[in-house]
Design an enzyme around this catalytic site. Structure first.
Site, mmCIF file in Angstrom:
data_model
loop_
_atom_site.group_PDB
_atom_site.id
_atom_site.type_symbol
_atom_site.label_atom_id
_atom_site.label_comp_id
_atom_site.label_asym_id
_atom_site.label_seq_id
_atom_site.Cartn_x
_atom_site.Cartn_y
_atom_site.Cartn_z
ATOM 1 N N ARG A 1 21.605 26.207 -8.126
ATOM 2 C CA ARG A 1 21.729 26.703 -6.956
ATOM 3 C C ARG A 1 20.885 27.546 -6.173
ATOM 4 O O ARG A 1 20.491 28.440 -7.223
ATOM 5 C CB ARG A 1 23.173 27.089 -6.815
ATOM 6 N N TYR B 1 19.833 18.983 -6.951
ATOM 7 C CA TYR B 1 20.471 19.547 -7.999
ATOM 8 C C TYR B 1 22.208 19.941 -7.742
ATOM 9 O O TYR B 1 22.268 20.390 -6.628
ATOM 10 C CB TYR B 1 20.064 20.855 -8.712
ATOM 11 N N GLY B 2 23.079 19.547 -8.792
ATOM 12 C CA GLY B 2 24.349 20.189 -8.701
ATOM 13 C C GLY B 2 24.818 20.524 -7.366
ATOM 14 O O GLY B 2 24.850 19.886 -6.259
ATOM 15 N N GLY B 3 25.214 21.850 -7.293
ATOM 16 C CA GLY B 3 25.882 22.380 -6.134
ATOM 17 C C GLY B 3 25.062 22.251 -4.713
ATOM 18 O O GLY B 3 25.729 22.510 -3.786
ATOM 19 N N LYS C 1 30.716 22.780 -3.854
ATOM 20 C CA LYS C 1 30.540 24.043 -3.311
ATOM 21 C C LYS C 1 30.438 24.058 -1.827
ATOM 22 O O LYS C 1 31.120 24.751 -1.173
ATOM 23 C CB LYS C 1 29.489 25.074 -3.688
ATOM 24 N N HIS D 1 37.186 29.813 -5.741
ATOM 25 C CA HIS D 1 36.423 29.473 -6.969
ATOM 26 C C HIS D 1 37.029 29.654 -8.222
ATOM 27 O O HIS D 1 36.902 30.615 -8.854
ATOM 28 C CB HIS D 1 35.194 30.240 -7.091
ATOM 29 N N SER E 1 30.128 31.877 -11.268
ATOM 30 C CA SER E 1 29.464 30.907 -12.042
ATOM 31 C C SER E 1 29.084 31.160 -13.504
ATOM 32 O O SER E 1 28.233 32.538 -13.593
ATOM 33 C CB SER E 1 28.289 30.439 -11.111
ATOM 34 N N CYS F 1 30.588 31.965 -16.115
ATOM 35 C CA CYS F 1 31.538 33.268 -16.585
ATOM 36 C C CYS F 1 33.117 32.787 -17.433
ATOM 37 O O CYS F 1 33.505 33.547 -17.511
ATOM 38 C CB CYS F 1 31.524 34.454 -15.397
ATOM 39 N N ASP G 1 37.256 24.413 -11.734
ATOM 40 C CA ASP G 1 36.071 25.258 -10.713
ATOM 41 C C ASP G 1 36.549 25.663 -9.529
ATOM 42 O O ASP G 1 36.360 26.815 -8.974
ATOM 43 C CB ASP G 1 35.033 24.321 -10.788
ATOM 44 N N ASN H 1 20.940 26.542 -17.766
ATOM 45 C CA ASN H 1 22.084 26.054 -16.526
ATOM 46 C C ASN H 1 22.280 24.615 -16.821
ATOM 47 O O ASN H 1 22.378 23.538 -16.033
ATOM 48 C CB ASN H 1 21.528 26.122 -15.308
ATOM 49 N N ARG I 1 23.796 21.080 -17.702
ATOM 50 C CA ARG I 1 25.490 20.722 -17.553
ATOM 51 C C ARG I 1 25.704 19.254 -17.998
ATOM 52 O O ARG I 1 24.895 18.522 -18.269
ATOM 53 C CB ARG I 1 25.478 20.805 -16.300
ATOM 54 N N GLY J 1 39.178 30.462 -27.612
ATOM 55 C CA GLY J 1 40.463 30.130 -27.966
ATOM 56 C C GLY J 1 41.239 31.619 -28.365
ATOM 57 O O GLY J 1 42.605 31.488 -28.088
ATOM 58 N N ASN K 1 41.431 34.031 -26.275
ATOM 59 C CA ASN K 1 41.663 34.603 -24.910
ATOM 60 C C ASN K 1 43.203 34.438 -24.813
ATOM 61 O O ASN K 1 43.917 34.978 -23.906
ATOM 62 C CB ASN K 1 40.686 33.881 -23.873
#
Ligand code: GTP
Ligand code: SPV
Ligand code: MN
Length: 582
Positions: free
Chosen positions: A68, A196-198, A205, A225, A247, A249, A272, A362, A364, A487, A489
Site C-alpha cells: 500500500r 497491488y492488494g489494498g 481497505k 482493522h 498491518s 503485526c 483482517d 510483503n 502474500r 500457538g 499466544n
C-alpha cells in the site's frame, strides 16, 4: 441489467476510459477458470505445480508496486477538517480532475470488468454492496476469493442505489501518477496507477474500512482493522474476541491459532476486517465483511501457522513469492532448508549469496476462508458473533508488556488511541520505526480521528467487551523475541478469558491491570521466571516519556480531541508520577 443507477454509472466510466469490451462478472467458477487461462497464456499468472499445488498460481506485481502507498492515499471530503490531521486530503474537485485525466481513454484496447460484490453474510442487515470497475483480471480473480462476488451482490442490491462505486485502473503504474482517492460524501473510490492488494482490491481497505468507517459513524457502528476469533475453553464456554493489530503485526496468525494448551480450541471468523454493531442485548456483535484472506506469506510455516499452510494447499493465488525449480511457491521462513536456487519475486535467478530475500517481505497469499480448517460456521451468521474482549496491540521491542487490561471502556479507548507500533513492509516506506497507529486504523480511518475517538467513546456500556493491550514482540537486549508467540499466544488469551469470566484477579499498575506472573499458564513451555518478569515489566520512567510523546500526538487533533481522552491522559500521567504506595 435491471439496476438503472448502476448501468448509468458504468456507462459514464466506459465513456471516459473507452475500453474495447465491457464484461459484467457473475462470479461463476467457469468465469474464474477462463480468466485464469487467459492470464496464464498472457504470462501474467504462472500456474504452480499442479500435483503439489492444485489450481494455484503465482502473480508478480510491478517491482515498484508491492505494498500500500499511504503517501498517495487521499480522503477527498468537501471540508479538509473532516479528513483530520492524520489523512492526506484533496478536494473532491481536484481529485476528480487529476484522476479523470489519467482515466481518460486509459482502457483503450483493454477489457473493463464490472465486479459487483457483497461485503458481509448473505441476508445480513449489516451487509453492504459495492461495485468495482477494473481493467485488471488479477483483481477480478482476487475479488472472487476475497468477497461474495457476482450475481449474489446484484440480488442483494436489487434496484437500490446504495452501493459503493469503485473505479480501478492499472494505468502506467508510475508512482507519480498513482492516486487512491476516497469520496466519503458520494461513497466513491477512484484508484489509479497500482495493481497491488489494498490499493486495487477496492472492497478491502478502501470500502470496508475507509468508507465504511464514515458510514458506521453516521449509522452507529464501527468498521475496524480487526480479526475475529472464537475460543472454546476446557469448560466448554465459548467466547469471541476481536483484535486490532496494525498491518503485518499478527492478525491472520492469531485468528488461525492452533492452541498450545490442551482443551482450548480456536475458530476463525475473520482475519483482517470487522464490522461491530451494538445489539439489542447491549453487547457488541461482530461481522467479518470479507470471505477470504490476503495474508502475509513470509514467516508462515507448518509450525507457526499450520492452518494457513493447509488453507493454501489448493486454489490459492500467491503474490510476489519466490518460485522453486519444481514449481512450488517459497518464502523466507517457510522451512528451515533454503533451496540452493530459486526464482525470486521479481522473476530473476536467486541464490543465497545474493544476500536479499527471495520473496518480497510483503509477499502474500490469497485464499478463501472456506479452505481454512479453523473456519467458523459463524462466518455466515447474519447477526454476527457477540464479542467478549477487544484486544489492541502492536510491535513493540520495548516498553509494552505482554498483556494488560484497561480499567474501563474510556480508558480502553485511550489505550487504543495511543497505540504505537513499529512500521512494517505492508506499506511503502521505512520498516521498524515506531509510530502512533490508533486502533491500528491510522491508514484506514476515512474521517477525522478526533471524531473517530469520540465515536468510540459513545459505545461505552455495562455489557460491552473488556479491552486489553497485548504485545507479542518484546525483545531482550540481544534483539531476540522474549515471547514465543503464535500457538503459545493462547496462554495470554486464557488469562484474558479468565478475566472476562471473573476467575482471576489482577494487579493494578499505572498503565492498567497486569496479570500476576503466576497467572500466566506456562505449563509445558520453557519460560524462565525472569523472562516472564521482563515480559510483564512496566518501567515508570520510560512510560512517562511514552505518555509525553503520546500527549503531543493527541494534541494534533486540537479541539476535535474528546475531553474524556484529555482526562484519561492526565490521569495516566498522574498515576505514573505518583503511583499508590505498594
Ligand atoms: P495484515 O494482513 O497486513 O493486516 O497483517 P496481519 O496483522 O494479519 O499480520 P500476520 O498475522 O500476517 O503477521 C505478519 C508477520 O508477523 C508474519 O511474518 C508473522 O509470521 C509474524 N507474526 C505473527 N504472529 C506472531 C507472533 O505471535 N510472534 C512473532 N514473533 N511473529 C508473529
Ligand atoms: C494491510 O496492509 O493491512 C493488509 C494488506 O491487510 S492490504 O490489502 O494491501 O491492505
Ligand atoms: Mn490489514
Amino acid at each position: 441489467m435491471a439496476n438503472q443507477a448502476l448501468k448509468q454509472w458504468v456507462d459514464s466510466i466506459a465513456k471516459l476510459a473507452t475500453p474495447d469490451r465491457i464484461v459484467w462478472c457473475n462470479g461463476s467458477a467457469e468465469e474464474d477458470l477462463a480468466l485464469k487461462k487467459e492470464l496464464v497464456s498472457a504470462g501474467t499468472l504462472i500456474a504452480l505445480n499442479e500435483k503439489k499445488w492444485p489450481n494455484s498460481f503465482l502473480y508478480r506485481s510491478h517491482p515498484n508496486d508491492v505494498a500500500r502507498t499511504e503517501a498517495q492515499t487521499f480522503i477527498c471530503s468537501r471540508d479538509k477538517a473532516d479528513a483530520g490531521p492524520t489523512n492526506n486530503w484533496m478536494s473532491p474537485a481536484d481529485a476528480e480532475t487529476r484522476v479523470y485525466a489519467i482515466l481518460r481513454q486509459a482502457m483503450r484496447g483493454r477489457t473493463m470488468y464490472v465486479v459487483p460484490y457483497l461485503m458481509g453474510p448473505v441476508g445480513s442487515p449489516c451487509s453492504r454492496v459495492g461495485v468495482e470497475i477494473t481493467d485488471s483480471p488479477y483483481v477480478v480473480i482476487s475479488m472472487r476469493v476475497m468477497t461474495r462476488m457476482g450475481q449474489i451482490a446484484l440480488d442483494h442490491l436489487g434496484d437500490g442505489t446504495d452501493f459503493v462505486r469503485g473505479v480501478h485502473c492499472t494505468a502506467d503504474l508510475h508512482p507519480e501518477r498513482r492516486y487512491i482517492c476516497h469520496f466519503p460524501e458520494t461513497s466513491t473510490i477512484l484508484s489509479v496507477g497500482s495493481g497491488y492488494g489494498g490499493n486495487a482490491l477496492l472492497s478491502k481497505k478502501c470500502h470496508s474500512l475507509r468508507l465504511a468507517s464514515v458510514q458506521g459513524r453516521r449509522e452507529n457502528w464501527l468498521a475496524e482493522h480487526m480479526l475475529i476469533l472464537g475460543v472454546t475453553t476446557p469448560a466448554g464456554h465459548k467466547h469471541y474476541v476481536a483484535a486490532a493489530f496494525p498491518s503485518a503485526c499478527g492478525k491472520t496468525n492469531l485468528a488461525l491459532l492452533v492452541s498450545a494448551l490442551p482443551g482450548y480450541k480456536v475458530e476463525t471468523v475473520g482475519d483482517d476486517i470487522c464490522w461491530l454493531h451494538p445489539g439489542n442485548d447491549g453487547r457488541l456483535w461482530a461481522v467479518n465483511p470479507e470471505a477470504g484472506m490476503f495474508g502475509v506469506a513470509p514467516g508462515t510455516n507448518t509450525r507457526s501457522n499450520p492452518n494457513a499452510m493447509t488453507s493454501v494447499r489448493q486454489n490459492a493465488i500467491f503474490t510476489n513469492v519466490a518460485l522453486t525449480a519444481d514449481g512450488s511457491p517459497w518464502w523466507e521462513g517457510l522451512d528451515d532448508e533454503v533451496p540452493g536456487r530459486l526464482t525470486d519475486w521479481r522473476g530473476l535467478g536467486w541464490t543465497l549469496e545474493k544476500g536479499e530475500p527471495a520473496a518480497h517481505p510483503n509477499a502474500r497469499f490469497t485464499v478463501s476462508l472456506r479452505e481454512c480448517p479453523s473456519m467458523s460456521r459463524e462466518m455466515d451468521s447474519t447477526r454476527g458473533v457477540p464479542i467478549s474482549a477487544i484486544l489492541f496491540g502492536g510491535r513493540r521491542a520495548r516498553l509494552a508488556p505482554l498483556v494488560y487490561e484497561a480499567f474501563n471502556w474510556d480508558h480502553g479507548v485511550y489505550v487504543g488511541a495511543t497505540m504505537v507500533s513499529e512500521t512494517t513492509a505492508a506499506a511503502n516506506g521505512d520498516v521498524g520505526v515506531p509510530r502512533n497507529d490508533p486502533m491500528a486504523m491510522l491508514p484506514f480511518c476515512g474521517y477525522n480521528m478526533g471524531d473517530y475517538f469520540a465515536h468510540w467513546l459513545t459505545f461505552a456500556g455495562p455489557k460491552r467487551p473488556k479491552i486489553f493491550h497485548v504485545n507479542w514482540f518484546r525483545k531482550d537486549n540481544d534483539g531476540k523475541f522474549l515471547w514465543p508467540g503464535y500457538g503459545e499466544n493462547i496462554r495470554v488469551l486464557k488469562w484474558i478469558l479468565d478475566r472476562v469470566e471473573d476467575r482471576v484477579s489482577a494487579i493494578d499498575s499505572p498503565i492498567g491491570r497486569l496479570p500476576r506472573s503466576t497467572d500466566i499458564d506456562t505449563s509445558n513451555m520453557l519460560m524462565p521466571a525472569n523472562r516472564l518478569r521482563a515480559l510483564l515489566d512496566v518501567d515508570r520512567g520510560t512510560w512517562l516519556q511514552e505518555a509525553e510523546r503520546n500527549g503531543a500526538f493527541l494534541e494534533r487533533f486540537g479541539d476535535r480531541l474528546p475531553m474524556t481522552l484529555r482526562r484519561e491522559h492526565g490521569a495516566l500521567i498522574r498515576r505514573l508520577e505518583f503511583p499508590p504506595a505498594a
